[in-house]
Design a protein around this motif. Structure first.
Motif, PDB file in Angstrom:
ATOM      1  N   THR A  90       0.804  -1.214   0.000  1.00  0.00           N
ATOM      2  CA  THR A  90       0.000   0.000   0.000  1.00  0.00           C
ATOM      3  C   THR A  90       0.841   1.269   0.000  1.00  0.00           C
ATOM      4  N   ALA A  91       2.161   1.137   0.128  1.00  0.00           N
ATOM      5  CA  ALA A  91       3.017   2.318   0.166  1.00  0.00           C
ATOM      6  C   ALA A  91       3.232   2.860  -1.244  1.00  0.00           C
ATOM      7  N   VAL A  92       3.043   4.166  -1.395  1.00  0.00           N
ATOM      8  CA  VAL A  92       3.330   4.808  -2.671  1.00  0.00           C
ATOM      9  C   VAL A  92       4.836   5.028  -2.771  1.00  0.00           C
ATOM     10  N   PRO A  93       5.490   4.607  -3.874  1.00  0.00           N
ATOM     11  CA  PRO A  93       6.937   4.772  -3.999  1.00  0.00           C
ATOM     12  C   PRO A  93       7.372   6.221  -3.760  1.00  0.00           C
ATOM     13  N   GLU A  94       8.550   6.380  -3.189  1.00  0.00           N
ATOM     14  CA  GLU A  94       9.025   7.705  -2.783  1.00  0.00           C
ATOM     15  C   GLU A  94       9.066   8.690  -3.945  1.00  0.00           C
ATOM     16  N   ALA A  95       9.552   8.252  -5.107  1.00  0.00           N
ATOM     17  CA  ALA A  95       9.644   9.165  -6.249  1.00  0.00           C
ATOM     18  C   ALA A  95       8.275   9.681  -6.655  1.00  0.00           C
ATOM     19  N   VAL A  96       7.247   8.825  -6.551  1.00  0.00           N
ATOM     20  CA  VAL A  96       5.887   9.239  -6.887  1.00  0.00           C
ATOM     21  C   VAL A  96       5.358  10.186  -5.823  1.00  0.00           C
ATOM     22  N   ARG A  97       5.623   9.870  -4.557  1.00  0.00           N
ATOM     23  CA  ARG A  97       5.148  10.726  -3.469  1.00  0.00           C
ATOM     24  C   ARG A  97       5.773  12.117  -3.552  1.00  0.00           C
ATOM     25  N   GLU A  98       7.042  12.183  -3.904  1.00  0.00           N
ATOM     26  CA  GLU A  98       7.724  13.476  -3.986  1.00  0.00           C
ATOM     27  C   GLU A  98       7.172  14.351  -5.109  1.00  0.00           C
ATOM     28  N   GLY A  99       6.503  13.745  -6.083  1.00  0.00           N
ATOM     29  CA  GLY A  99       5.909  14.518  -7.161  1.00  0.00           C
ATOM     30  C   GLY A  99       4.634  15.234  -6.755  1.00  0.00           C
ATOM     31  N   GLY A 100       4.114  14.927  -5.561  1.00  0.00           N
ATOM     32  CA  GLY A 100       2.872  15.526  -5.085  1.00  0.00           C
ATOM     33  C   GLY A 100       3.117  16.816  -4.327  1.00  0.00           C
ATOM     34  N   PRO A 101       2.077  17.337  -3.655  1.00  0.00           N
ATOM     35  CA  PRO A 101       0.754  16.713  -3.548  1.00  0.00           C
ATOM     36  C   PRO A 101      -0.040  16.836  -4.845  1.00  0.00           C
ATOM     37  N   TYR A 102      -0.951  15.871  -5.053  1.00  0.00           N
ATOM     38  CA  TYR A 102      -1.736  15.800  -6.275  1.00  0.00           C
ATOM     39  C   TYR A 102      -3.140  16.351  -6.045  1.00  0.00           C
ATOM     40  N   ASP A 103      -3.705  16.950  -7.087  1.00  0.00           N
ATOM     41  CA  ASP A 103      -5.073  17.456  -6.941  1.00  0.00           C
ATOM     42  C   ASP A 103      -6.114  16.560  -7.606  1.00  0.00           C
ATOM     43  N   VAL A 104      -5.671  15.557  -8.361  1.00  0.00           N
ATOM     44  CA  VAL A 104      -6.564  14.540  -8.918  1.00  0.00           C
ATOM     45  C   VAL A 104      -5.889  13.182  -8.746  1.00  0.00           C
ATOM     46  N   ILE A 105      -6.604  12.260  -8.103  1.00  0.00           N
ATOM     47  CA  ILE A 105      -6.098  10.899  -7.929  1.00  0.00           C
ATOM     48  C   ILE A 105      -7.142   9.949  -8.478  1.00  0.00           C
ATOM     49  N   THR A 106      -6.729   9.039  -9.354  1.00  0.00           N
ATOM     50  CA  THR A 106      -7.661   8.115  -9.988  1.00  0.00           C
ATOM     51  C   THR A 106      -7.344   6.674  -9.618  1.00  0.00           C
ATOM     52  N   ALA A 107      -8.405   5.907  -9.433  1.00  0.00           N
ATOM     53  CA  ALA A 107      -8.302   4.455  -9.299  1.00  0.00           C
ATOM     54  C   ALA A 107      -9.302   3.879 -10.299  1.00  0.00           C
ATOM     55  N   PHE A 108      -8.932   3.948 -11.571  1.00  0.00           N
ATOM     56  CA  PHE A 108      -9.857   3.597 -12.649  1.00  0.00           C
ATOM     57  C   PHE A 108     -10.185   2.108 -12.697  1.00  0.00           C
ATOM     58  N   HIS A 109      -9.333   1.277 -12.117  1.00  0.00           N
ATOM     59  CA  HIS A 109      -9.499  -0.161 -12.298  1.00  0.00           C
ATOM     60  C   HIS A 109      -9.948  -0.861 -11.029  1.00  0.00           C
ATOM     61  N   GLY A 110     -10.704  -0.137 -10.191  1.00  0.00           N
ATOM     62  CA  GLY A 110     -11.352  -0.786  -9.063  1.00  0.00           C
ATOM     63  C   GLY A 110     -10.862  -0.311  -7.716  1.00  0.00           C
ATOM     64  N   PRO A 111     -11.678  -0.561  -6.679  1.00  0.00           N
ATOM     65  CA  PRO A 111     -11.355  -0.108  -5.325  1.00  0.00           C
ATOM     66  C   PRO A 111     -10.073  -0.680  -4.750  1.00  0.00           C
ATOM     67  N   ALA A 112      -9.630  -1.840  -5.256  1.00  0.00           N
ATOM     68  CA  ALA A 112      -8.429  -2.460  -4.685  1.00  0.00           C
ATOM     69  C   ALA A 112      -7.218  -1.545  -4.777  1.00  0.00           C
ATOM     70  N   ALA A 113      -7.152  -0.723  -5.828  1.00  0.00           N
ATOM     71  CA  ALA A 113      -6.016   0.183  -5.992  1.00  0.00           C
ATOM     72  C   ALA A 113      -5.990   1.253  -4.914  1.00  0.00           C
ATOM     73  N   LEU A 114      -7.158   1.545  -4.329  1.00  0.00           N
ATOM     74  CA  LEU A 114      -7.273   2.594  -3.330  1.00  0.00           C
ATOM     75  C   LEU A 114      -7.114   2.066  -1.912  1.00  0.00           C
ATOM     76  N   ALA A 115      -7.355   0.780  -1.722  1.00  0.00           N
ATOM     77  CA  ALA A 115      -7.434   0.198  -0.385  1.00  0.00           C
ATOM     78  C   ALA A 115      -6.130   0.373   0.402  1.00  0.00           C
ATOM     79  N   GLY A 116      -6.225   1.029   1.536  1.00  0.00           N
ATOM     80  CA  GLY A 116      -5.104   1.135   2.460  1.00  0.00           C
ATOM     81  C   GLY A 116      -4.025   2.114   2.070  1.00  0.00           C
ATOM     82  N   VAL A 117      -4.195   2.822   0.956  1.00  0.00           N
ATOM     83  CA  VAL A 117      -3.139   3.723   0.488  1.00  0.00           C
ATOM     84  C   VAL A 117      -3.265   5.077   1.198  1.00  0.00           C
TER      85      VAL A 117
END
Length: 248
Positions: A90-117
């Protein structure tokens, strides 16, 4: 019909055949949220990057994460400068996290991508989670039931509750702000492409572990027959649902 034992290359088949089926969903969500130049978009379960590529074409800064390392590798070919990472938990990789904060976050392929993140999002950011619409409005539901039966699941276990998107939003501590539905027909040039595309979705992974691959393909081909046209193409109307929420 005798199965053809289609070579199974899930990540490449997803990128080349299946991913584009959800383009209407991506476009509808980006239109609704006003994704434009200056938007900062993070894709959870970004696959091979098509949705992010579409956001980048609107001028957005994009980043993505997916549990499938092979799909992430393909996404990097499309978006070599974007922060992209593979995550096994559930951890977002550091390089991706450093690119934030984000104003749009998508989980287009189901709730599992969002779970616990833990979302690297600013206050008020939009979070979108999407999934299958009602089975009676999805031709692919009949194919998914084949996958469930071969895996030894019940239809309920496979389809999940109708309100699973709302439940995912609530579990993440987000504030619902809207929802919608989008027609996303699955169209294939022939049965071979349909089999390869559907196998790449992950819907049949459990069936392939539980059953011989030739049996899975045989029953998949049989389930596709009602949707095969006289010219050999396969056409399956579907509706996808999405829920929009805000970070409090």
């Amino acid at each position: 019909m005798t199965p053809t034992l289609v070579p199974h290359h899930p990540a490449r088949d997803w990128a080349e055949i299946q991913e584009r089926m959800l383009v209407p969903l991506y476009e509808a969500v980006y239109d609704r949220l006003g994704v434009v130049a200056g938007s900062r978009v993070l894709g959870l379960g970004c696959g091979s990057g098509l949705a992010l590529l579409m956001a980048a074409a609107r001028g957005a800064r994009v980043a993505g994460v997916d549990r499938d390392h092979a799909r992430v590798a393909l996404a990097r070919e499309r978006l070599p400068r974007a922060p992209l990472g593979a995550a096994d938990g559930t951890a977002v990789p550091e390089a991706v996290r450093e690119g934030g904060p984000y104003d749009v976050i998508t989980a287009f392929h189901g709730p599992a991508a969002l779970a616990g993140v833990t979302l690297p999002a600013e206050r008020g950011a939009a979070v979108v989670v999407a999934g299958w619409g009602p089975p009676e409005r999805c031709a692919t539901a009949s194919v998914r039931r084949v996958a469930a039966r071969l895996a030894g699941w019940t239809a309920t276990e496979h389809d999940g509750p109708r309100d699973c998107l709302a439940e995912a939003v609530a579990a993440a501590g987000l504030r619902p702000s809207g929802s919608g539905g989008v027609a996303c027909p699955f169209g294939y040039a022939d049965r071979d492409s349909a089999v390869r595309g559907l196998l790449s979705t992950g819907e049949f992974d459990a069936a392939l572990r539980a059953t011989e691959p030739d049996q899975v393909e045989k029953e998949l081909l049989e389930a596709l027959e009602p949707y095969a046209r006289r010219d050999g193409t396969v056409w399956m109307p579907n509706v996808f649902r999405y829920v929009v929420a805000r970070v409090p």
